[in-house]
Design a protein around this motif. Sequence first.
Motif, mmCIF file in Angstrom:
data_model
loop_
_atom_site.group_PDB
_atom_site.id
_atom_site.type_symbol
_atom_site.label_atom_id
_atom_site.label_comp_id
_atom_site.label_asym_id
_atom_site.label_seq_id
_atom_site.Cartn_x
_atom_site.Cartn_y
_atom_site.Cartn_z
ATOM 1 N N THR A 141 0.846 -1.187 0.000
ATOM 2 C CA THR A 141 0.000 0.000 0.000
ATOM 3 C C THR A 141 0.882 1.237 0.000
ATOM 4 O O THR A 141 1.798 1.356 0.804
ATOM 5 N N ILE A 142 0.587 2.154 -0.904
ATOM 6 C CA ILE A 142 1.296 3.423 -0.990
ATOM 7 C C ILE A 142 0.278 4.522 -0.722
ATOM 8 O O ILE A 142 -0.804 4.537 -1.314
ATOM 9 N N TRP A 143 0.615 5.409 0.186
ATOM 10 C CA TRP A 143 -0.262 6.519 0.564
ATOM 11 C C TRP A 143 0.117 7.730 -0.259
ATOM 12 O O TRP A 143 1.289 8.105 -0.329
ATOM 13 N N VAL A 144 -0.874 8.351 -0.896
ATOM 14 C CA VAL A 144 -0.645 9.486 -1.790
ATOM 15 C C VAL A 144 -1.375 10.710 -1.241
ATOM 16 O O VAL A 144 -2.594 10.689 -1.082
ATOM 17 N N ASN A 145 -0.614 11.750 -0.926
ATOM 18 C CA ASN A 145 -1.162 13.030 -0.480
ATOM 19 C C ASN A 145 -1.116 13.993 -1.649
ATOM 20 O O ASN A 145 -0.074 14.142 -2.299
ATOM 21 N N GLU A 146 -2.237 14.663 -1.896
ATOM 22 C CA GLU A 146 -2.305 15.572 -3.029
ATOM 23 C C GLU A 146 -2.891 16.921 -2.603
ATOM 24 O O GLU A 146 -3.805 16.959 -1.785
ATOM 25 N N GLN A 147 -2.338 17.990 -3.148
ATOM 26 C CA GLN A 147 -2.917 19.324 -3.012
ATOM 27 C C GLN A 147 -3.437 19.711 -4.390
ATOM 28 O O GLN A 147 -2.683 19.724 -5.363
ATOM 29 N N CYS A 197 2.302 16.819 -4.562
ATOM 30 C CA CYS A 197 1.997 15.426 -4.277
ATOM 31 C C CYS A 197 3.184 14.785 -3.572
ATOM 32 O O CYS A 197 4.323 14.939 -3.992
ATOM 33 N N ILE A 198 2.887 14.080 -2.476
ATOM 34 C CA ILE A 198 3.899 13.319 -1.742
ATOM 35 C C ILE A 198 3.353 11.909 -1.557
ATOM 36 O O ILE A 198 2.205 11.727 -1.151
ATOM 37 N N CYS A 253 1.250 14.071 7.379
ATOM 38 C CA CYS A 253 1.443 15.025 6.285
ATOM 39 C C CYS A 253 0.100 15.583 5.827
ATOM 40 O O CYS A 253 -0.059 16.791 5.629
ATOM 41 N N HIS A 254 -0.886 14.707 5.679
ATOM 42 C CA HIS A 254 -2.211 15.127 5.233
ATOM 43 C C HIS A 254 -2.833 16.127 6.212
ATOM 44 O O HIS A 254 -3.382 17.158 5.808
ATOM 45 N N LYS A 259 8.465 11.012 -4.028
ATOM 46 C CA LYS A 259 8.266 9.621 -3.612
ATOM 47 C C LYS A 259 9.253 9.290 -2.494
ATOM 48 O O LYS A 259 10.455 9.315 -2.692
ATOM 49 N N ILE A 260 8.698 8.988 -1.324
ATOM 50 C CA ILE A 260 9.493 8.662 -0.145
ATOM 51 C C ILE A 260 9.408 7.163 0.057
ATOM 52 O O ILE A 260 8.315 6.603 0.163
#
Length: 69
Positions: free
Chosen positions: A2-8, A18-19, A30-31, A66-67
């Motif tokens: 699972t990869i968590w994607v934060n977007e503005q 995007c992080i 972060c979100h 991408k971390i």
Amino acid sequence: MTIWVNEQIDPTGILQACIACKNEAVAKDCHEQWKQKLAMDKTTIGWEAKIRTVDSWDDVPVNALKISF
């Protein structure tokens, strides 16, 4: 995986930041920080902070930071 994607996303619907990372706690922190900053800054009226999950790095927007932790 699972990869968590934060977007503005700006008011026109364009992804501006995007992080992505694999660590749920880091992603949620972060979100929350993004939501708080957007809520406090008058220049970001209409902006939106979104969080979602994907199953592959291939599904993360190309301009994302991408971390790998």
